[in-house]
Design an enzyme around this catalytic site. Structure first.
Site, PDB file in Angstrom:
ATOM      1  N   ALA A  92       0.887  -1.394  -0.093  1.00 59.69           N
ATOM      2  CA  ALA A  92       0.103  -0.225   0.055  1.00 59.69           C
ATOM      3  C   ALA A  92       0.871   1.263  -0.070  1.00 59.69           C
ATOM      4  O   ALA A  92       2.092   1.214  -0.028  1.00 59.69           O
ATOM      5  CB  ALA A  92      -0.927  -0.243   1.071  1.00 59.69           C
ATOM      6  N   HIS A  93       0.123   2.328  -0.021  1.00 56.99           N
ATOM      7  CA  HIS A  93       0.706   3.662  -0.038  1.00 56.99           C
ATOM      8  C   HIS A  93       1.901   3.969   0.986  1.00 56.99           C
ATOM      9  O   HIS A  93       1.498   3.644   2.156  1.00 56.99           O
ATOM     10  CB  HIS A  93      -0.128   4.829  -0.618  1.00 56.99           C
ATOM     11  CG  HIS A  93      -1.059   5.168   0.613  1.00 56.99           C
ATOM     12  ND1 HIS A  93      -2.244   5.920   0.347  1.00 56.99           N
ATOM     13  CD2 HIS A  93      -1.417   4.369   1.874  1.00 56.99           C
ATOM     14  CE1 HIS A  93      -3.102   5.902   1.449  1.00 56.99           C
ATOM     15  NE2 HIS A  93      -2.608   4.861   2.449  1.00 56.99           N
TER      16      HIS A  93
END
Length: 339
Positions: A239-240
């Site tokens: 994820a980010h």
């Protein structure tokens, strides 16, 4: 033509000691059970020792302690599995694309393509992209605006690099993988989701390999960062704003939530889940199917997955687990009686 080497050449190239015919020719690798003449095998697991007595392999890579069990040519090495990997690289028969740029690729005039590039049909390279020398871009791959790709990079077919993604040198990415897609960032305004633009990017270091159908999201503000010599398996979600340190390994099916920091030399086995906003220090090994909900600050091996067991045993244990509160209350009562 497939590569071929004499045993003497292979022993020198992989750093092993040859016992046997130095002129025997090896053209490929094989298992102890399935190898044929002209192939070389290896032994790393003691349970396969008996197979060495009947193997048809021309040679076997093994440790000094296992020489007596082998009736054919041998290359002795302190780490047969590493030696096997090096030999397999030398004998790799994977096709090598021609160094051509297809007329069926769509390349923006502002893109800077390095020497000896191979760009297959259907590739789209958007404006202000920079690609290093000896790059291989597979069919139907898309390289977004402003992306930077280092030397000797190999993108297989149908890879997608979003805008401004940065790849180091010698990065290998397999088909279906998406690098730089939006991170999962939203605010909730009285029940309505408001999207947060993801304005960072993804930066991947040198010598990384990323498997098929993996997704690495771009950062919301800062970047998502993958270090040098990181290997990531198929079907992984990163994820980010995650950071993964150098030389780490993430196996298939694992998901890592946003803003987690993974240290160096970390190995995360298959189908693990790592919570967001936590830290995992260097040299941690997490076994398969584990759920990491808190930071890990000390190197070592960690587990939380439950091994498979016969269904009836699992049903009994599940019933007992549901009664654990009552059991604890009874223990407390008994302890109180004995005070």
């Amino acid at each position: 033509m497939p590569a071929s080497y004499s045993l003497q050449e292979l022993a020198q190239l992989i750093g092993g000691e040859l016992q046997g015919d130095p002129n025997a020719i090896i053209t490929s690798m094989g298992t102890l059970e399935g190898a044929k003449s002209g192939q070389m095998s290896f032994l790393t697991n003691a349970k396969y020792k008996n197979a060495m007595a009947i193997t048809k392999a021309t040679a076997v890579i093994l440790k000094e302690a296992d020489v007596e069990f082998c009736a054919t040519n041998k290359i002795i090495h302190t780490d047969p599995y590493v030696a096997f990997a090096k030999a397999a690289q030398l004998l790799d028969s994977s096709p090598i694309p021609d160094k051509l740029i297809s007329e069926l690729a769509r390349i923006h005039p502002s893109a800077n393509i390095g020497d000896n590039a191979s760009i297959a049909p259907g590739v789209v390279i958007e404006k202000n992209v920079k690609i290093g020398k000896n790059a291989t871009i597979g069919a139907n791959t898309v390289v977004g605006e402003g992306a930077k790709i280092g030397d000797d990079v190999n993108l297989r077919a149908n890879v997608t690099l979003y805008h401004r993604v940065i790849l180091g040198h010698r990065v290998s990415i397999h088909s279906g993988t998406v690098i730089g897609s939006d991170g999962f960032g939203y605010a909730n305004d009285n029940g309505v989701w408001v999207k947060i633009p993801q304005t960072g990017t993804v930066v991947i270091g040198d010598d990384c390999e990323i498997g098929a159908n993996t997704c690495i999201d771009r950062g919301a503000l800062d970047n998502t960062i993958i270090g040098n010599d990181v290997i990531i398996d198929n079907l992984v979600q990163i994820a980010h704003n995650v950071t993964v340190g150098d030389h780490s390994c993430i196996c298939g099916g694992t998901g890592i939530a946003g803003s987690s920091n993974i240290g160096k030399y970390v190995v995360i086995a298959g189908t693990c889940v790592v919570n967001g906003h936590i830290d995992i220090c260097d040299k941690v090994q997490i076994t398969g199917f584990s759920m990491v909900t808190k930071s890990i600050n000390q190197s070592g091996v960690y587990s939380s997955g439950m091994p498979v067991q016969p269904n009836r045993e699992w049903q009994k244990n599940t019933v007992r687990l549901r009664q654990i509160d009552k059991l604890i209350d009874r223990v407390k009562t008994l302890e109180g009686l004995h005070k």
